[in-house]
Design an enzyme around this catalytic site. Structure first.
Site: not given
Ligand code: BJW
Length: 245
Positions: A100, A122, A130, A232
């Site tokens: 987050n 993230h 910058c 949560a």
């Molecule tokens: C509740 C609830 C309640 C609701 N109580 N629960 C392998 C395979 C395929 C693709 C890739 C791969 N490896 C890398 C990739 C590419 C890509 C990727 O993952 N693509 C996918 C689309 C498949 N990844 C990247 O590009 C990343 N970089 C990278 O991999 O660099 C190379 C590397 C390689 C090896 C090691 C290290 C690095 C970068 C990813 C950047 C993501 N950025 C974002 C935006 C951040 C800025 C912003 O906030 O705007 O990050 S996207 C967005 O998704 C944000 C979040 O942090 C992230 C995850 O989302 P999250 O938190 O899981 O939210 P939701 O909405 O998806 O889920 C919410 C959950 O809560 C749900 O399950 C609900 O049920 C639950 N919930 N209410 C409890 N009350």
């Protein structure tokens, strides 16, 4: 699952679901941010290059909204765990890795800058990067009017967040903590975004016990030793109570 008494080192991964009950939109749930905006437009370097004004406004609005929300019971419970789970108390180490960009973990616990056990993989809304000199600066104001960098004065600040295709922050520290961990807990994340989605498999390969706390079953649920479903704000305080016993 390992007996609680045997657990010393804990790594916790949090996602948007932990902040949902504070009133912050998740990404992939119904009505979430990705229904309101195209990911390619607002969360990629290419989107920023195409239309910086749109992207800066998207993040300015989200930063401004932080002023209208407060941490919930789940953040408070983790802050309590963080305060009490210390090696000098005979417990062990703890690392909270959050995906987050909000500041609710910090606001639930000790003041900013003293928190070393919360890692924002993230990035953070309250930080600016910058593009001219690479400095990361604490930032509370809008970026849409292209203010100068406090260090080099170039008007080239962007939100200090990690977009698709970019490298998340401090991955070495995350993997080092996983290698030392006895328990990995994932809270409120869909398991749709890598590399965070792989932490559960990384942890298992290292022999670490794994637990998921999420509203519903996630894309990664089957990888966890145990998966509990619920809000949560209910699940996390109950689990912390269990751990602190
Ligand atoms: C509740 C609830 C309640 C609701 N109580 N629960 C392998 C395979 C395929 C693709 C890739 C791969 N490896 C890398 C990739 C590419 C890509 C990727 O993952 N693509 C996918 C689309 C498949 N990844 C990247 O590009 C990343 N970089 C990278 O991999 O660099 C190379 C590397 C390689 C090896 C090691 C290290 C690095 C970068 C990813 C950047 C993501 N950025 C974002 C935006 C951040 C800025 C912003 O906030 O705007 O990050 S996207 C967005 O998704 C944000 C979040 O942090 C992230 C995850 O989302 P999250 O938190 O899981 O939210 P939701 O909405 O998806 O889920 C919410 C959950 O809560 C749900 O399950 C609900 O049920 C639950 N919930 N209410 C409890 N009350």
């Amino acid at each position: 699952m390992q007996a609680m008494a045997e657990i010393r080192n804990i790594v916790i991964l949090t996602g948007a679901g932990i902040s949902a009950e504070s009133g912050i939109d998740t990404f992939r749930d119904a009505g979430g941010l990705w229904e309101q905006h195209r990911v390619e437009d607002v969360a990629t370097p290419e989107g920023f290059a195409r239309d910086p004004a749109l992207v800066l406004r998207f993040y300015d609005l989200r930063r401004e909204a932080l002023g209208r929300v407060v941490p919930n019971a789940a953040h408070a419970a983790l802050a309590r765990l963080d305060a009490e789970w210390q090696p000098e108390n005979g417990r062990g180490d703890l690392l909270i890795v959050t995906q987050n960009v909000d500041d609710l973990h910090e606001r639930a616990g000790a003041p900013y800058q003293t928190r070393s056990r919360v890692l924002h993989m993230h990035g953070e809304l309250k930080s600016a990067l910058c593009l001219a000199c690479g400095t990361r600066s604490r930032w509370d104001a809008p970026l849409a009017d292209r203010p100068p960098c406090p260090v080099c004065r170039a008007p080239m600040l962007r939100p200090d967040v990690v977009w698709f295709g970019e490298m998340p922050y401090q991955m070495d520290r995350v993997y080092a903590a996983l290698r030392q961990a006895d328990l990995f807990v994932s809270i409120g994340t869909s398991g749709a975004v890598y590399p965070a989605a792989d932490f559960v498999r990384d942890a298992r390969e290292m022999g670490v016990a794994t637990l998921e706390l999420n509203l519903e079953r996630s894309e990664g649920s089957l990888w966890f030793h145990e998966s509990r479903q619920g809000r949560a704000g209910d699940l996390v305080p109950a689990w912390v109570e269990e751990v602190l016993g």
